[in-house]
Design an enzyme around this catalytic site. Structure first.
Site, PDB file in Angstrom:
ATOM      1  CD  GLU A 263      26.058 -43.294   3.742  1.00 11.42           C
ATOM      2  OE1 GLU A 263      26.842 -43.826   2.916  1.00 11.42           O
ATOM      3  OE2 GLU A 263      26.444 -42.705   4.758  1.00 11.42           O
ATOM      4  CG  HIS A 281      30.158 -42.082   2.918  1.00  6.96           C
ATOM      5  ND1 HIS A 281      29.458 -43.174   3.347  1.00  6.96           N
ATOM      6  CD2 HIS A 281      31.417 -42.251   3.393  1.00  6.96           C
ATOM      7  CE1 HIS A 281      30.253 -43.980   4.046  1.00  6.96           C
ATOM      8  NE2 HIS A 281      31.449 -43.436   4.079  1.00  6.96           N
TER       9      HIS A 281
END
Length: 531
Positions: A263, A281
């Site tokens: 990420e 997220h």
């Protein structure tokens, strides 16, 4: 002097005000976390650092943080904090694992609905002016089996919400007891059974060596054909390439993911697949959750800096405010016992053994262990504290053992510490009296009653006349006042000890005078932190 905290990421004004209301000086600089060099310049001024995800508490930054005592992360993830480096530095690292639990659980339920009914694709299609009613055929959640991997705080909330949807719930969690499973209304199963039975699988475990790729290629092959998978926990729990293949083959009917192995996720084998729902997220991204974690981290940090209470620490045993109030004298006692043994030991320590008796045995032993270890190690490393002590002990190969027992003697409770070296074992015991002051009650198996002072003198000798007079005369002639004088002996004419509590430290010259008399086997000045 009031503790000083730096808030280097965006935290709510209400949270910042909590610090001020508690009497803590706070600097609110929400963009400072993005400036590594500037942060490194100022970090040495602060006792506490409150952060979100932008600030990176690296080993390099921590080297500059000479006064730092606690880092508080508003949220559950601490990937941006070098915890081993913080532990070595003696800095407590706290997070707020429960402030966003409901939000994350709700997101998992929302993702489950989204993948079951193909909501994102249907939404995009309709916005594009199409009316593809027959294309989007979903499935109900009613009466389906939900497999929950990880039935802790967030997983438990998901189980509760699933019951409201009239789903059947099976759970895999090595720490889930049968009694707790019954209380939650779920069926406890092993992982293989969950994979075979579940129509939907949702993950709620941390990323560890044991959970990494828990949904591996092999385990994905064990799932019921047409299963749908939801991950709002941590990237790395699923083999993403294997999942992409299973989605393409039809083994897995759909997947909804809020987290990814890397990420921010810019490229991923799952992107572009029609039966995959992805969000960036967002598990903790609600107004309520962000406010909750901010308030929680401010309260936790304030409690620690002002009272010593430790909550949700990742590198230190938790100690509630109530425990801190009761245990304070006992933590001091454990540290004093360790400090005595450490100052008396010149050779490398192989093991530290601690016995807790009676009232002491009912306390938070992990916190007491940390204090005892720190006391021993401070003799050779003054910078060691309760946080760093276990790390330093492990690095030195020191073994720690703890035993506890019911009340066995004249005291309501006591602690006995034994330091083991290659050549000897050295033991000392102590207790806390009703006045809250720690006392030494036994040294070398000899019973005493000695108050602990900042400056002390310990001597050993054969039990014979003249020792008291010699000690008193020597102290008097050299201008050293004796606040307390404690004697003890094994039997008449055998080993004896003296412990003097002095108003001032002894000079090396006075120590040498006593040693040169030939009356003592040991003459050892000692220093204790009684602040």
């Amino acid at each position: 002097m009031a503790p000083k905290v730096l808030v280097s990421d965006k935290l709510s004004e209400t949270a910042v005000q909590i610090f001020r209301d508690r009497g803590i000086e706070v600097d609110f600089m929400p963009d400072l976390g993005k400036d590594k060099e500037k942060l490194a310049e100022v970090i040495g001024q602060y006792d506490g650092l409150a952060i979100r995800s932008n600030t990176k508490a690296t080993a390099k930054l921590l080297e500059k943080a000479d006064n730092l005592k606690v880092i508080g992360r508003a949220g559950i993830g601490v990937d941006n904090v070098d915890i081993p480096a913080a532990s070595k530095k003696g800095v407590i690292v706290m997070n707020t694992p429960f402030g966003n639990s409901v939000t994350t659980a709700e997101h998992a339920i929302a993702m489950m609905f989204a993948v079951a009914r193909q909501l994102p694709e249907a939404n995009a299609s309709t916005h594009a002016g199409k009316w593809e009613k027959s294309r989007f055929m979903g499935v109900e959640l009613f009466n389906k089996t939900l497999g929950v991997i990880g039935a802790g705080n967030i997983g438990g909330i998901v189980c509760d919400r699933a019951h409201g949807l009239k789903m059947k719930v099976v759970a895999f969690d090595p720490f889930l007891t049968e009694a707790r499973a019954k209380e939650m209304g779920v069926t406890k199963v092993d992982l293989d059974e969950l994979l075979a039975r579940a129509d939907f699988i949702t993950l709620h475990v941390p990323l560890t060596d044991k959970t990494r790729n828990i949904l591996s290629r092999e385990n994905l092959a064990k799932t019921k054909k047409g299963v749908r998978i939801i991950n709002c926990a941590r990237g790395g729990l699923i083999d993403e390439a294997a999942l992409a293949e299973a989605l393409t083959s039809g083994q897995v009917a759909g997947a909804a993911l809020d987290v990814f192995a890397e990420e921010p996720a810019k490229e991923n084998p799952l992107f572009g697949l029609p039966n995959v729902v992805c969000t960036p997220h967002l598990g903790a991204s609600t107004t309520e959750a962000q406010e909750n974690v901010a308030l929680q981290v401010a309260e936790q940090m304030s409690d620690y800096l002002l009272t010593g209470a430790v909550q949700n620490a990742l590198n230190m045993p938790s100690v509630t405010a109530e425990e801190a109030a009761v245990m304070g004298p006992w933590i001091k006692l454990a540290a004093h016992l360790g400090a005595f043994a450490g100052q008396m030991t010149n050779e490398p320590v192989r093991a530290i053994n601690v016995l807790y008796d009676g009232a002491a045995a009912k306390m938070n032993l992990k916190a007491l262990d940390c204090a005892a270890i720190a006391g021993v190690l401070k003799a050779s490393n003054p910078d060691v504290n309760l946080v760093s002590a276990p790390v330093v002990a492990r690095e030195r190969g020191i073994k720690m053992s703890t035993t506890h027992q019911d009340k066995t003697g004249a005291f309501d409770g006591y602690i006995k510490l034994t330091v083991v070296t290659d050549d000897r074992e050295r033991s000392i015991a102590g207790t806390v009296f009703s006045d809250g002051k720690p006392r030494f009650i036994q040294i070398k198996g000899i019973n005493i009653d000695a108050e602990v002072g900042e400056h002390m003198l310990y001597t050993t000798n054969k039990d014979e006349p003249g020792i008291i007079g010699l000690l008193g005369e020597t102290m008097g002639k050299n201008g050293v006042n004796i606040a307390n004088f404690t004697l003890g002996r094994a039997t008449v004419g055998k080993d004896a000890i003296a412990l003097l509590y002095l108003d001032h430290p002894l000079s090396g010259e006075v120590v040498e005078k006593l040693a040169s008399t030939g009356m003592f086997q040991q003459v050892r000045p000692l220093k204790f932190d009684v602040s």
